[in-house]
Design a protein around this motif. Structure first.
Motif, PDB file in Angstrom:
ATOM      1  N   UNK A 141     -17.948  86.855  22.908  1.00 27.53           N
ATOM      2  CA  UNK A 141     -17.679  87.554  24.164  1.00 27.53           C
ATOM      3  C   UNK A 141     -17.867  89.064  23.994  1.00 27.53           C
ATOM      4  N   UNK A 142     -17.356  89.594  22.890  1.00 27.45           N
ATOM      5  CA  UNK A 142     -17.515  91.026  22.628  1.00 27.45           C
ATOM      6  C   UNK A 142     -18.993  91.375  22.493  1.00 27.45           C
ATOM      7  N   UNK A 143     -19.751  90.530  21.803  1.00 29.44           N
ATOM      8  CA  UNK A 143     -21.173  90.794  21.599  1.00 29.44           C
ATOM      9  C   UNK A 143     -21.923  90.851  22.922  1.00 29.44           C
ATOM     10  N   UNK A 144     -21.586  89.962  23.850  1.00 29.43           N
ATOM     11  CA  UNK A 144     -22.240  89.978  25.162  1.00 29.43           C
ATOM     12  C   UNK A 144     -21.968  91.285  25.888  1.00 29.43           C
ATOM     13  N   UNK A 145     -20.716  91.728  25.872  1.00 26.42           N
ATOM     14  CA  UNK A 145     -20.335  92.963  26.566  1.00 26.42           C
ATOM     15  C   UNK A 145     -20.992  94.171  25.907  1.00 26.42           C
TER      16      UNK A 145
ATOM     17  N   UNK B 211     -10.839  92.287  19.983  1.00 32.39           N
ATOM     18  CA  UNK B 211     -12.043  92.385  20.796  1.00 32.39           C
ATOM     19  C   UNK B 211     -12.044  93.545  21.774  1.00 32.39           C
ATOM     20  N   UNK B 212     -10.953  93.707  22.524  1.00 31.29           N
ATOM     21  CA  UNK B 212     -10.876  94.794  23.486  1.00 31.29           C
ATOM     22  C   UNK B 212     -10.903  96.150  22.790  1.00 31.29           C
ATOM     23  N   UNK B 213     -10.222  96.229  21.659  1.00 34.75           N
ATOM     24  CA  UNK B 213     -10.218  97.472  20.895  1.00 34.75           C
ATOM     25  C   UNK B 213     -11.626  97.789  20.390  1.00 34.75           C
ATOM     26  N   UNK B 214     -12.379  96.758  20.024  1.00 37.58           N
ATOM     27  CA  UNK B 214     -13.750  96.961  19.562  1.00 37.58           C
ATOM     28  C   UNK B 214     -14.617  97.530  20.680  1.00 37.58           C
ATOM     29  N   UNK B 215     -14.487  96.987  21.875  1.00 40.29           N
ATOM     30  CA  UNK B 215     -15.270  97.474  23.017  1.00 40.29           C
ATOM     31  C   UNK B 215     -14.932  98.940  23.304  1.00 40.29           C
ATOM     32  N   UNK B 216     -13.649  99.253  23.251  1.00 40.83           N
ATOM     33  CA  UNK B 216     -13.207 100.632  23.482  1.00 40.83           C
ATOM     34  C   UNK B 216     -13.818 101.586  22.466  1.00 40.83           C
ATOM     35  N   UNK B 217     -13.802 101.185  21.195  1.00 39.09           N
ATOM     36  CA  UNK B 217     -14.314 102.065  20.146  1.00 39.09           C
ATOM     37  C   UNK B 217     -15.841 102.187  20.195  1.00 39.09           C
ATOM     38  N   UNK B 218     -16.519 101.138  20.618  1.00 37.70           N
ATOM     39  CA  UNK B 218     -17.975 101.238  20.789  1.00 37.70           C
ATOM     40  C   UNK B 218     -18.299 102.226  21.905  1.00 37.70           C
ATOM     41  N   UNK B 219     -17.526 102.199  22.984  1.00 35.88           N
ATOM     42  CA  UNK B 219     -17.714 103.160  24.072  1.00 35.88           C
ATOM     43  C   UNK B 219     -17.499 104.587  23.589  1.00 35.88           C
ATOM     44  N   UNK B 220     -16.456 104.791  22.813  1.00 37.94           N
ATOM     45  CA  UNK B 220     -16.090 106.142  22.371  1.00 37.94           C
ATOM     46  C   UNK B 220     -17.017 106.685  21.293  1.00 37.94           C
ATOM     47  N   UNK B 221     -17.414 105.826  20.354  1.00 37.57           N
ATOM     48  CA  UNK B 221     -18.072 106.299  19.142  1.00 37.57           C
ATOM     49  C   UNK B 221     -19.568 106.014  19.074  1.00 37.57           C
ATOM     50  N   UNK B 222     -20.068 105.097  19.931  1.00 38.62           N
ATOM     51  CA  UNK B 222     -21.489 104.710  19.899  1.00 38.62           C
ATOM     52  C   UNK B 222     -21.962 104.472  18.459  1.00 38.62           C
ATOM     53  N   UNK B 223     -21.374 103.514  17.764  1.00 41.55           N
ATOM     54  CA  UNK B 223     -21.728 103.287  16.352  1.00 41.55           C
ATOM     55  C   UNK B 223     -23.141 102.730  16.195  1.00 41.55           C
ATOM     56  N   UNK B 224     -23.654 102.839  14.979  1.00 39.42           N
ATOM     57  CA  UNK B 224     -24.943 102.220  14.664  1.00 39.42           C
ATOM     58  C   UNK B 224     -24.778 100.716  14.483  1.00 39.42           C
TER      59      UNK B 224
ATOM     60  N   UNK C  77     -23.650  94.201  24.070  1.00 39.89           N
ATOM     61  CA  UNK C  77     -25.096  94.123  24.264  1.00 39.89           C
ATOM     62  C   UNK C  77     -25.541  94.720  25.588  1.00 39.89           C
ATOM     63  N   UNK C  78     -24.729  94.541  26.639  1.00 43.16           N
ATOM     64  CA  UNK C  78     -25.046  95.121  27.938  1.00 43.16           C
ATOM     65  C   UNK C  78     -24.701  96.608  27.975  1.00 43.16           C
ATOM     66  N   UNK C  79     -23.620  96.977  27.299  1.00 42.03           N
ATOM     67  CA  UNK C  79     -23.118  98.340  27.342  1.00 42.03           C
ATOM     68  C   UNK C  79     -23.947  99.274  26.459  1.00 42.03           C
ATOM     69  N   UNK C  80     -24.294  98.820  25.262  1.00 35.86           N
ATOM     70  CA  UNK C  80     -25.048  99.637  24.313  1.00 35.86           C
ATOM     71  C   UNK C  80     -25.919  98.729  23.453  1.00 35.86           C
ATOM     72  N   UNK C  81     -27.107  98.368  23.953  1.00 35.21           N
ATOM     73  CA  UNK C  81     -27.965  97.422  23.221  1.00 35.21           C
ATOM     74  C   UNK C  81     -28.504  97.963  21.904  1.00 35.21           C
ATOM     75  N   UNK C  82     -28.319  99.267  21.648  1.00 29.62           N
ATOM     76  CA  UNK C  82     -28.797  99.847  20.391  1.00 29.62           C
ATOM     77  C   UNK C  82     -27.886  99.502  19.210  1.00 29.62           C
ATOM     78  N   UNK C  83     -26.654  99.085  19.493  1.00 27.45           N
ATOM     79  CA  UNK C  83     -25.712  98.753  18.416  1.00 27.45           C
ATOM     80  C   UNK C  83     -26.165  97.479  17.715  1.00 27.45           C
ATOM     81  N   UNK C  84     -26.272  97.529  16.403  1.00 27.82           N
ATOM     82  CA  UNK C  84     -26.623  96.347  15.620  1.00 27.82           C
ATOM     83  C   UNK C  84     -25.342  95.571  15.314  1.00 27.82           C
ATOM     84  N   UNK C  85     -25.326  94.309  15.712  1.00 26.07           N
ATOM     85  CA  UNK C  85     -24.123  93.494  15.551  1.00 26.07           C
ATOM     86  C   UNK C  85     -24.259  92.581  14.336  1.00 26.07           C
ATOM     87  N   UNK C  86     -23.285  92.690  13.436  1.00 27.35           N
ATOM     88  CA  UNK C  86     -23.217  91.829  12.259  1.00 27.35           C
ATOM     89  C   UNK C  86     -21.982  90.954  12.418  1.00 27.35           C
TER      90      UNK C  86
END
Length: 250
Positions: free
Chosen positions: A65-69, A37-50, A71-80
Motif C-alpha cells: 500500500x505504501x509503495x502504491x502511494x 507505513x503512514x510515517x514512511x509516507x510522511x518522511x518521503x514527502x518531507x525528505x524526497x529520499x533516493x 509511486x504516485x507521489x514521487x515515482x523517482x524514489x527507488x523502493x527496496x
C-alpha cells in the motif's frame, strides 16, 4: 554526494540492524527511520529520499500500500522491499520495486542494492565515478595476477569460470584447475565486474559467459551449472535471481 535513504519497519531490531548496515557504507549520506507505513509516507514527502527500504508487514499500512502511494507521489524514489517472506515478490515487482531483500540481512545484500543503484545513477556516488573511470581505461590485454609459490601466473578473465570463498581462503577456478589466491572475494568482484562477472551468492562470483544452465532448487533459490571440466554447480541466493536473469538473458 551520497544516498538519502528512508527505512520503514515497525520492528525495532530489524530497523536498527538495517540502519547499522546502511550507515556503515561510505555511499550513504543520510538514513532516516520510519516506524510504520503512514510515517514512511510522511518522511518521503518531507525528505524526497533516493531510496525507500520498505517492510512488507506493518500494522497501519502494508508495504504494498505504501509503495502504491509513494509511486504516485514521487515515482523517482527507488523502493527496496524487505521481508522475512518471499511470497510477496511477484506483487512487489508489479509495483516496479527496485529490489527485494529477505530478512535477516547481511552486508552483501546491501552491497547488491548499491551496485544496482550505481548503474542507473552513477553521479550519486563518488565510488561509482572512480569505477567508471577505471572501466574506461580497461584494455582487453589486462590479466589477473595470481601470486603462486613458483612465481606469478597471469590469467585472462575469460578463462576464469568462477571464484569461490572457502573457509580460510579464496579459490580462482579455471576450466580444469583451481588456484588459492590472497585476494578477498570483494576485491576480485571489484576487479572483474567490468569483465562480465556477477556475485550470485555471498561465497561465489561467476563468469556469466561460463554459465550453461540455471536449475531450480528449493525455496526460490537456483543452482548454476558451469562450463568447466567438472560441470560445477554454483548456488544462487534468492535475492540475486532477478538481477542475474536480467544480466544473462536477451
Amino acid at each position: 554526494m551520497g544516498w538519502n535513504i528512508v527505512i520503514a519497519d515497525d520492528e525495532e531490531p530489524a530497523r536498527e540492524e538495517l540502519i547499522y548496515l546502511l550507515e556503515s557504507s561510505e555511499e550513504v549520506d543520510k538514513v532516516t527511520a520510519a516506524t510504520g507505513g503512514m510515517d514512511a509516507i510522511k518522511k518521503v514527502k518531507e525528505l524526497a529520499p533516493d531510496v525507500l527500504f520498505l517492510d512488507m508487514d506493518m500494522p497501519d499500512l502494508s508495504g504494498l500500500q505504501v509503495a502504491e502511494i509513494v509511486g504516485e507521489m514521487n515515482p523517482q524514489v527507488k523502493i527496496v522491499f524487505s521481508t522475512a517472506y518471499d511470497q510477496y515478490a511477484i506483487h512487489a515487482f508489479k509495483l516496479r520495486a527496485f529490489h527485494y531483500m529477505l530478512k535477516p540481512y547481511d552486508e552483501e545484500d546491501i552491497a547488491m542494492v548499491f551496485r544496482e543503484l550505481r548503474k542507473i545513477q552513477p553521479q550519486n556516488s563518488a565510488a561509482a565515478a572512480t569505477a567508471l573511470g577505471q572501466s574506461a581505461s580497461i584494455k582487453t590485454s589486462v590479466k589477473l595476477a595470481l601470486e603462486l609459490e613458483e612465481g606469478i601466473r597471469y590469467v585472462s578473465p575469460k578463462d576464469i569460470m568462477y571464484i569461490s570463498k572457502e573457509v580460510k581462503h579464496v579459490e580462482v577456478h579455471l576450466h580444469d584447475k583451481a588456484y588459492i589466491v590472497s585476494y578477498t572475494l570483494s576485491e576480485l568482484e571489484q576487479k572483474l565486474e567490468p569483465y562480465g562477472f556477477f556475485r550470485c551468492h555471498k561465497s561465489y562470483l561467476v563468469n556469466l559467459a561460463a554459465i550453461s544452465e540455471m536449475k531450480t532448487w528449493v525455496n526460490g533459490a537456483y543452482n548454476l551449472l558451469m562450463e568447466d571440466a567438472g560441470r560445477s554447480t554454483i548456488p544462487v541466493s534468492r535475492n540475486y535471481v532477478k538481477q542475474l536473469r536480467l544480466k544473462l538473458e536477451i
